[in-house]
Design a protein around this motif. Sequence first.
Motif, PDB file in Angstrom:
ATOM      1  N   ILE A  99      81.159  98.528  -2.387  1.00  9.76           N
ATOM      2  CA  ILE A  99      81.131  99.107  -3.735  1.00  9.76           C
ATOM      3  C   ILE A  99      81.560 100.574  -3.639  1.00  9.76           C
ATOM      4  CG2 ILE A  99      79.663  99.716  -5.697  1.00  9.76           C
ATOM      5  CD1 ILE A  99      77.860  97.310  -4.857  1.00  9.76           C
ATOM      6  N   GLY A 100      82.702 100.894  -4.223  1.00  7.94           N
ATOM      7  CA  GLY A 100      83.207 102.265  -4.222  1.00  7.94           C
ATOM      8  C   GLY A 100      82.713 103.027  -5.434  1.00  7.94           C
ATOM      9  N   PRO A 101      82.902 104.364  -5.444  1.00  8.36           N
ATOM     10  CA  PRO A 101      82.385 105.187  -6.543  1.00  8.36           C
ATOM     11  C   PRO A 101      82.947 104.782  -7.907  1.00  8.36           C
ATOM     12  CG  PRO A 101      83.546 106.544  -4.897  1.00  8.36           C
ATOM     13  CD  PRO A 101      83.525 105.144  -4.376  1.00  8.36           C
ATOM     14  N   ARG A 102      84.189 104.305  -7.950  1.00  5.63           N
ATOM     15  CA  ARG A 102      84.760 103.921  -9.256  1.00  5.63           C
ATOM     16  C   ARG A 102      84.294 102.548  -9.714  1.00  5.63           C
ATOM     17  NH1 ARG A 102      88.592 107.396 -11.119  1.00  5.63           N
ATOM     18  NH2 ARG A 102      89.336 108.895  -9.569  1.00  5.63           N
ATOM     19  N   ASP A 103      83.620 101.823  -8.845  1.00  6.79           N
ATOM     20  CA  ASP A 103      83.136 100.486  -9.214  1.00  6.79           C
ATOM     21  C   ASP A 103      81.828 100.535 -10.008  1.00  6.79           C
ATOM     22  OD1 ASP A 103      85.260  99.393  -7.766  1.00  6.79           O
ATOM     23  OD2 ASP A 103      84.078  99.398  -5.904  1.00  6.79           O
ATOM     24  N   HIS A 122      77.281 111.339  -5.763  1.00  4.32           N
ATOM     25  CA  HIS A 122      78.122 110.187  -5.395  1.00  4.32           C
ATOM     26  C   HIS A 122      78.687 109.449  -6.613  1.00  4.32           C
ATOM     27  CE1 HIS A 122      77.149 110.548  -1.149  1.00  4.32           C
ATOM     28  NE2 HIS A 122      75.885 110.692  -1.480  1.00  4.32           N
ATOM     29  N   PHE A 123      78.365 109.915  -7.826  1.00  5.10           N
ATOM     30  CA  PHE A 123      78.755 109.148  -9.022  1.00  5.10           C
ATOM     31  C   PHE A 123      79.542 109.960 -10.056  1.00  5.10           C
ATOM     32  CE2 PHE A 123      74.992 107.198  -7.178  1.00  5.10           C
ATOM     33  CZ  PHE A 123      75.454 105.893  -6.993  1.00  5.10           C
ATOM     34  N   PRO A 124      80.602 110.647  -9.602  1.00  7.22           N
ATOM     35  CA  PRO A 124      81.355 111.484 -10.557  1.00  7.22           C
ATOM     36  C   PRO A 124      82.111 110.664 -11.607  1.00  7.22           C
ATOM     37  CG  PRO A 124      82.510 111.369  -8.455  1.00  7.22           C
ATOM     38  CD  PRO A 124      81.174 110.695  -8.250  1.00  7.22           C
ATOM     39  N   HIS A 125      82.312 109.365 -11.361  1.00  9.49           N
ATOM     40  CA  HIS A 125      83.120 108.566 -12.278  1.00  9.49           C
ATOM     41  C   HIS A 125      82.280 107.630 -13.146  1.00  9.49           C
ATOM     42  CE1 HIS A 125      86.399 110.065  -9.895  1.00  9.49           C
ATOM     43  NE2 HIS A 125      85.881 109.526  -8.804  1.00  9.49           N
TER      44      HIS A 125
END
Length: 276
Positions: A99-103, A122-125
């Motif tokens: 699971i990547g940050p954009r997911d 870790h959650f800028p998006h």
Amino acid sequence: MRIHAIQTGSVRIKTAQVEGRGRGLRRRLAIFADRNWTGWLPTYAWVIDHPEGIIVVDTGQGAHLVDSGKSLHPYIRWETAFQIDREEEIGPLLRALGIGPRDVKRVVLTHLHIDHDGGLAHFPHSEIFVAPGELQTASGWAGSLRGYQPNRWPSWFDPKPLVLAPEAFGPFAASKRLTEAGDVVAVATPGHTAHHLSIIVEYDGTTLFLAGDTSYDEALMLAGRVDGVSANDDVASATLDAIKRLTRIRPTVYLPTHDPESANRLARRQVVPCND
Ligand SMILES: [Zn+2]
């Protein structure tokens, strides 16, 4: 849908924080007089891998907390100790799950204590949701005096208000659906903080209760024992009672942030026993 427990390091606190002694201010001050530490307790965050998008509940600890002994705040400095390194922060642990940050579509915080918002960077998006009252309590110099660390929030941190509706969900007076399917619901669980939330996930005939810090373990919830930091005894007791009543009407897996048994209970779908 899949649910993952993510352990972001561990924490030690005073035993008088886990189970309050006395009532009111005396109970809250007892933490400072207590010389007895708990063992190392896990700090869990949760991932709801949902068809409508991944929801992360709480972000856990950050490696900066290891320096808590240098904090100017007496509670953080003297009454807490943390263990975590950078690879145990939520970002790397999510990547290990693929699971990547954009997911991650949304992040929901049960409250803003330092071991729940420590992984925000870790959650800028992601869209991040916080109860408006909790954000107000934690912000600015007044928040710092209360033991929050708003200075640690990422510069882009601008959470969306998670406003609960006056719609009862089981024994809880206020709630808010977080998915179209209605299977992920935020409920008001005031006590540990005045605007504390918990997240209910209806999963395969079982109710998963992502409790945050409503209690430090299941036995304390069942016994209705208020912790050492809640501001109001009666409010905290009423929340513990509401959770217990929920477990009597639905098979419920109770998952507090710091309960050493939480991950095992989730893996086994082990519901709260009904002995009375
Ligand atoms: Zn807390």
